[in-house]
Design an enzyme around this catalytic site. Structure first.
Site, mmCIF file in Angstrom:
data_model
loop_
_atom_site.group_PDB
_atom_site.id
_atom_site.type_symbol
_atom_site.label_atom_id
_atom_site.label_comp_id
_atom_site.label_asym_id
_atom_site.label_seq_id
_atom_site.Cartn_x
_atom_site.Cartn_y
_atom_site.Cartn_z
ATOM 1 N N ASP A 55 40.984 127.169 -7.434
ATOM 2 C CA ASP A 55 42.178 127.135 -8.273
ATOM 3 C C ASP A 55 42.188 128.136 -9.404
ATOM 4 O O ASP A 55 43.015 128.045 -10.292
ATOM 5 C CB ASP A 55 42.400 125.718 -8.818
ATOM 6 C CG ASP A 55 41.229 125.245 -9.664
ATOM 7 O OD1 ASP A 55 40.178 125.923 -9.661
ATOM 8 O OD2 ASP A 55 41.360 124.218 -10.334
ATOM 9 N N GLU A 56 41.271 129.079 -9.418
ATOM 10 C CA GLU A 56 41.348 130.092 -10.470
ATOM 11 C C GLU A 56 40.800 131.422 -9.978
ATOM 12 O O GLU A 56 39.972 131.473 -9.074
ATOM 13 C CB GLU A 56 40.609 129.643 -11.740
ATOM 14 C CG GLU A 56 39.156 129.310 -11.503
ATOM 15 C CD GLU A 56 38.409 128.961 -12.795
ATOM 16 O OE1 GLU A 56 38.664 129.602 -13.818
ATOM 17 O OE2 GLU A 56 37.567 128.051 -12.739
ATOM 18 N N ASP A 69 44.827 130.228 -13.806
ATOM 19 C CA ASP A 69 44.192 128.938 -13.576
ATOM 20 C C ASP A 69 45.288 127.951 -13.177
ATOM 21 O O ASP A 69 46.232 127.729 -13.928
ATOM 22 C CB ASP A 69 43.505 128.500 -14.884
ATOM 23 C CG ASP A 69 42.511 127.385 -14.646
ATOM 24 O OD1 ASP A 69 42.347 126.981 -13.469
ATOM 25 O OD2 ASP A 69 41.908 126.905 -15.621
#
Lengths: 408, 390
Positions: free
Chosen positions: A107-108, A13
């Site tokens: 973003d993860e 993350d």
């Protein structure tokens, strides 16, 4: 000494992704509370930098509240396309660690790291290396959770943010989860949490210790679900991201350009990276699209289907040159880009072409293979075209990473 | 403007033009049809209808009773749809104020919203064109046998048509005309002798590319104006002429003009195999049927089928990891080395369908070189198909 690893899942993350990108690109913002989000009357916060969080600013907070709570903050509108580009760079690094990467958002992502110990060493060391590599190449922080199942990996990555690395060793799933509040259970939101608490259960350990039949009678299917989670049972596999329909690259220019030769010079490194991506994915492009955005933000695309699909930059550039001839390049451009589409598997049956030149000459194919290996090992930009070098010196182009580090 | 005309007569004329006016167009007036009614010195009336999409234009003349000469444009689709259902047998068309057009037939009375004829683009003038007379059936057959192989991919505009190449004047037989079409994966070349042009046709450029969409209209025109079907043509002929970047075809009272494709046709001669040592003789119907059966399992629009050829033995096979596999044996005459080669089934089927002979020869070199399909008795019609790599 804990039990040997069976399945290994990483959940990576990125820390305060959008805000971190802004701080990276504008050093004056470092150390400042940066808040990225919709700045309009009804905007909400997308990301707040860690400096902003002590003020009570977090994502999904209405922007007017963020302004009240943190008047000294730097408020920015999100640069979506740019974040997506950085996200691609992040995902590309993940791709070096595992062939099975499941992005959850920009973003993860989950990485299936099962069976990598022999090759890369213990998972916690591999995770630390991944963090270092992201930092070195992209100057961004990430938190990683390592566990035997997706659920715990995701919980773990969130426990020690930012720059966290949290490992739940195999066999210790239940103990790892036990002290955590029930809100950490997937599927337990604010309202459900009230119902679960009313049953006298406040930690995940409480849920794990409860009688599953009683849980089920009280909470229906959710009861069984959270009981399984509390025991660290999550049967979901890491799944590869959806098959991409095209592979593209584009560059927003610091200064507007005009003219075919300038545009082709800018496209050359982009074509290199698209071609490399095609080869990496074992795909061939059946079509090539040129994309330009004029200074007034008007977007134009031109495309051409190929008689025989290709995966090398020279062939792509040849098509781009033809597409340039059909495009107005006299008007100043602020962005140039390209995309390879109609992707086919390299191994798939291919219709031969009567007129296209014979398939890539052996020599060129071999050169591409070597270049790919060098790039794989030393990172993007380790080997570049001389023509590209010239432009770099004149400062026309900027690359995200100046000098990618050797992954050690 | 005020005229009377037979309903079926006008209906036929309009249906011939629908293909041109129905295309998507940026200029609204192009979905209208230009209607001109005029009377000659003897008082004979005639109606001239014109349609154009700026690349392809058609003009047809019909006799009618003209009360008052005049011009207007009317929405082509609405007019054609209306005329098709009018009771007839005659109808009257009259221009009212504001470009409105009144249509009356029997007890039906309608009014269409027209546009001024002044806004209609001028069609090129083909008065000074030199026309050659050709056998219409033969010409249409050549178009049929080539058009299917042309490319529909608009980004390959130089392949969006059929190459038309008259034999050079000094050649052995200047009355030969050649047509070639290719989409880059398959190619067809056909030549035919036209008795009516003993001295041949002279083109400045040697050859031209007839546009795909215009050839579709040409087929319609030849059909509607076929005198055997009540058209205005004379015998089984058409007239063809060339002017600058246009080709003009005329049959009876109808003229079709189209802008030629401005592009370089690839050098087709170099891709037609000349020496193929592996020659398989097959009944055309047998192979066509087999392909139909086998390709039901083909995965996608590329329908790869594998031909395994041994002495007097052809096995057509298709395997699809998701669906299964199928093989089909076809009796053949073959004495060469064993060969396995894959083709897109559709390319082979299209080629087979265009050939006339009962028996065909499939000539192969190796599994990466183009295959040649020809009729046993017909050497003037060649189909070239590039194999697939499996």
């Amino acid at each position: 000494m804990s039990a040997p690893w069976g399945p290994i899942v990483f959940h990576v993350d990125m820390d305060a992704f959008y805000a971190a990108i802004e701080q990276r690109d504008r050093p004056t913002l470092r150390g400042q509370p940066v808040i990225v989000g919709g700045l309009g009357a009804r905007g909400v916060v997308s990301t707040a930098s860690y400096e902003a969080r002590p003020f009570g600013v977090h994502s999904a907070l209405p922007m007017y509240l963020a302004r009240q709570r943190c008047p000294q903050g730097v408020f920015l509108t999100p640069r979506g396309a740019y974040y997506a580009e950085v996200s691609r760079q992040v995902m590309a690094i993940f791709g070096r660690y595992s062939p099975t990467v499941e992005p959850l958002s920009l973003d993860e992502a989950f990485l299936d790291m099962t069976g990598t110990e022999a090759l890369m060493g213990p998972p916690e060391k591999t995770a630390a290396r991944l963090q270092r590599e992201i930092k070195a190449e992209l100057d961004l922080d990430a938190s990683i959770g390592v566990a035997s199942v997706k659920y715990i990996a995701k919980v773990a990555s969130d426990l020690h943010k930012p720059r966290g690395l949290t490992v739940c060793p195999p066999g210790e799933e239940r103990a790892f989860l036990a002290p955590l509040p029930i809100e950490r259970l997937w599927g337990v939101g604010k309202k459900t949490a009230v119902r679960v608490r009313a049953l006298g259960l406040s930690t995940i350990g409480d849920v794990a210790g409860a009688d599953p039949r009683w849980l089920e009678s009280e909470l229906k299917s959710l009861g069984r679900h959270i009981h399984n989670l509390a025991h660290g049972r999550d049967a979901r596999m890491v799944e590869r991201g959806v098959e991409r329909k095209s592979i593209g690259a584009e560059r927003t220019l610091a200064q507007d350009v005009t003219g075919k030769s300038a545009v082709l010079d800018l496209l050359r490194p982009l074509a290199d990276s698209v071609a490399a991506a095609l080869r990496k994915k074992e795909r061939l492009a059946g079509g090539v699209r040129l994309k330009v955005k004029y200074a007034d933000f008007q977007l134009r695309t031109r495309d051409e289907k190929l008689l025989a699909p290709v995966d090398n930059a020279d062939a792509i550039l040849e098509v781009l040159a033809r597409l340039c001839d059909r495009t107005d390049l006299a008007t100043p451009l602020r962005l140039v880009g390209l995309a390879a589409y109609d992707l086919v598997e390299r191994q798939a049956p291919q219709q031969g072409s009567l007129f296209a030149p014979a398939p890539v000459p052996q020599k060129r194919g071999a050169l591409d293979a070597v270049l790919d290996q060098v790039t794989e090992k030393f990172g993007k930009g380790a080997v570049r075209r001389a023509s590209h070098e010239v432009h770099e010196r004149f400062g026309d182009l900027q690359h995200g990473a100046d000098r990618p580090d050797d992954p050690s | 403007m005020d005229f009377r005309i037979s309903v079926p007569e006008l209906s036929r004329a309009l249906s011939m033009m629908q293909g041109i006016v129905q295309r998507k167009n940026t200029m609204p007036i192009l979905s209208n049809i230009l209607v001109e009614a005029e009377r000659d010195a003897d008082g004979n009336g005639r109606l001239i209808l014109s349609a154009t999409d700026l690349d392809v234009g058609m003009r047809t003349v019909r006799t009618c009773d003209v009360e008052e000469a005049g011009t207007v444009t009317v929405p082509a689709r609405a007019l054609a749809d209306m005329v098709r259902v009018l009771p007839g047998p005659e109808m009257s068309v009259k221009k009212l104020a504001n470009q409105h057009v009144e249509v009356k037939s029997g007890r039906t009375n309608a009014r269409l919203m027209g546009l001024s004829a002044d806004e209609y683009p001028k069609l090129p003038n083909y008065e000074e064109v030199t026309f050659y007379t050709l056998d219409a059936t033969l010409f249409a057959d050549m178009v049929d046998k080539t058009l299917y192989a042309s490319s529909t991919d608009e980004t390959r505009y130089n392949l969006n048509g059929v190459l038309f190449e008259p034999a050079p004047k000094q050649s052995e037989d200047p009355s030969m005309l050649v047509m070639v079409a290719t989409d880059g994966h398959r190619l067809v070349r056909i030549d035919r002798r036209f008795e009516t042009i003993p001295d041949g046709i002279t083109l400045d450029e040697g050859s031209v590319i007839l546009p795909r969409k215009g050839l579709g209209e040409l087929k319609r025109l030849l059909d509607v104006e076929d005198p055997a079907k009540g058209g205005t043509g004379e015998g089984d002929t058409l007239a063809i002429g060339f002017k600058e970047n246009h080709v003009v075809v005329r049959r009876g009272n109808t003229t079709l003009g189209m802008r030629l494709i401005d592009g370089a046709f690839p050098d087709y001669k170099q891709v037609i195999p000349t020496i193929s040592d592996k020659v398989v003789r097959i009944a055309r119907g047998d192979l066509a049927e087999s392909l139909k059966r086998v390709s039901v399992l083909a995965a996608d629009k590329m329908q790869p089928v594998k031909l395994s050829i041994k002495e007097n033995e052809l096995t057509v096979g298709c395997s699809n990891p998701d669906a299964g596999e199928i093989v089909d044996d076809v009796p053949v005459e073959y004495a060469g080395d064993d060969i396995e080669i894959a083709f897109n089934a559709r390319y082979l089927s299209d080629a087979l369908a265009s050939l006339d002979d009962r028996n065909v020869l499939l000539k192969l070199t190796d599994n990466l070189s183009p295959g040649l399909l020809v009729g046993v008795d017909e050497t003037h019609h060649l189909c070239v198909v590039m194999p697939m790599r499996l």
